[in-house]
Write a protein that holds these residues in place. Sequence first.
Motif, PDB file in Angstrom:
ATOM      1  N   LYS A 172      38.782  32.597  44.165  1.00  0.00           N
ATOM      2  CA  LYS A 172      37.573  33.217  43.614  1.00  0.00           C
ATOM      3  C   LYS A 172      37.150  34.441  44.424  1.00  0.00           C
ATOM      4  CE  LYS A 172      35.809  28.881  41.659  1.00  0.00           C
ATOM      5  NZ  LYS A 172      34.815  27.797  41.831  1.00  0.00           N
ATOM      6  N   SER A 175      39.305  39.906  44.181  1.00  0.00           N
ATOM      7  CA  SER A 175      38.825  40.755  43.090  1.00  0.00           C
ATOM      8  C   SER A 175      39.740  41.971  42.980  1.00  0.00           C
ATOM      9  CB  SER A 175      37.386  41.204  43.359  1.00  0.00           C
ATOM     10  OG  SER A 175      37.368  42.307  44.258  1.00  0.00           O
ATOM     11  N   LYS A 177      39.096  44.757  43.830  1.00  0.00           N
ATOM     12  CA  LYS A 177      38.845  45.614  44.996  1.00  0.00           C
ATOM     13  C   LYS A 177      39.451  45.051  46.282  1.00  0.00           C
ATOM     14  CE  LYS A 177      34.498  47.591  43.273  1.00  0.00           C
ATOM     15  NZ  LYS A 177      33.054  47.786  43.572  1.00  0.00           N
ATOM     16  N   THR A 178      40.041  43.867  46.214  1.00  0.00           N
ATOM     17  CA  THR A 178      40.593  43.261  47.425  1.00  0.00           C
ATOM     18  C   THR A 178      41.816  44.042  47.889  1.00  0.00           C
ATOM     19  OG1 THR A 178      39.855  41.070  46.667  1.00  0.00           O
ATOM     20  CG2 THR A 178      41.447  41.142  48.478  1.00  0.00           C
ATOM     21  N   ASN A 209      48.520  39.528  43.598  1.00  0.00           N
ATOM     22  CA  ASN A 209      47.401  40.468  43.479  1.00  0.00           C
ATOM     23  C   ASN A 209      47.597  41.763  44.266  1.00  0.00           C
ATOM     24  OD1 ASN A 209      45.114  38.836  41.985  1.00  0.00           O
ATOM     25  ND2 ASN A 209      46.035  37.401  43.439  1.00  0.00           N
TER      26      ASN A 209
END
Length: 423
Positions: A172, A175, A177-178, A209
Amino acid sequence: MATGLPAKLKPAARVAGQRQDVWSIINEAAASSPNQPIVNLGQGFFGYNPPPFIIQAAKDALDRVECNQYSPTKGRPRLKKAIADAYSPTWGRKLDPETEVTITTGMLSAFMAFIEPGDEVIVFEPFFDQYISNIQIPGGKIVYCSLTPPKDGATRTSSASEWTIDFDQLEKAISPKTKMIVINTPHNPVGKVFSKEELQRIGDLCVKNEIIILSDEVYDRLYYVPFTRMATLSPEIERLTLTVGSAGKNFYATGWRVGWLMGPPHLIQHVSAAHTRICYSSVSPLQEACAVGFEQAEAQGFWSASITEMKHKIALFAAVFDELGLPYSDPEGGYFLMVNMSKVQIPSGYPFPPHVSSRPRDFQLAWFLIQELGVAAIPPTEFYTEQNAHIAEDYMRFAVCKPDDVLEGAKERLRGLRKYIKE
């Protein structure tokens, strides 16, 4: 705004208005304690020198003209080669010292190389406190995930492995932006060595990701259970991984400030560029001494002796908490012991200064230990956000990288806790 400064001269927001840090609080307490000298098991620096062959290498380097001048910005060739040779066996392939190793002073260069304003960086609590400022300086936003201690950690001694990752929380936290995640194994302050399975799950999430992995492995020569390097799990994970190493931790020389990052060329080249802009190059004669350290450590039996010695110190010091019935987190690596002191009852109305009374209970415990027993330790809530400080407020962190007689002296003083322990 700093007191006495006109508005035009106000300090940058990144340093203004910060509360007093744990190091100055503990040092202040030590300076004001009636128990002098203090047995300092707080900050994690060694109480003894590097081995003679490394000390001699440093002395010899000072006699050489080239070792007293600027080193190449990416590091002295001899040290880069020594690191590549030392780490290649654990990688399962030969590392290229010219493209996959760069010498640094601290980890700021890794963050400056990739983090821009608005980028998110995932950090596990408890964290090494320097991560926070290093991420914030280039404008990064920190997203926190917690290592959860065993629920019965206040009643029994447990393995550091029982501090666990909530992978639902971790997923969770990711995002669009990570940009990066920071892993510390062996872990400071918990002493946890992340299992291969844990690292694989983290690595798979980062591959999925496209997240850079900063694997802080500065205690990588002090592990007491099987140790896995993040970068060795798969080519896909290695492509995203920067691995951090430290001569300070490897060679008992925290004041030398020589470290390194290893990783694929497409990452390392940018770390090198950032390091050049931060401090240009690291200390030349000490780089040369570290090269000798790596070249000779195996033949000298230094790595195995380091592990044996530190395991001995952990067992030696932990024995006093077994005597007192105070449970602790048995470390799998590193040289810190996290002790649960929920049974220690500080006398009602004990006089704490305001900057201590306003902090979590572990700060009060730390102050109390110094003032009443003359032993300095570190309150680990400093390594948490305020909302999660309750997780660690009954723990204290002790650094055992001290001579045996110092540890014995601390044990004798800590036996004075008996009268304050309530079952």
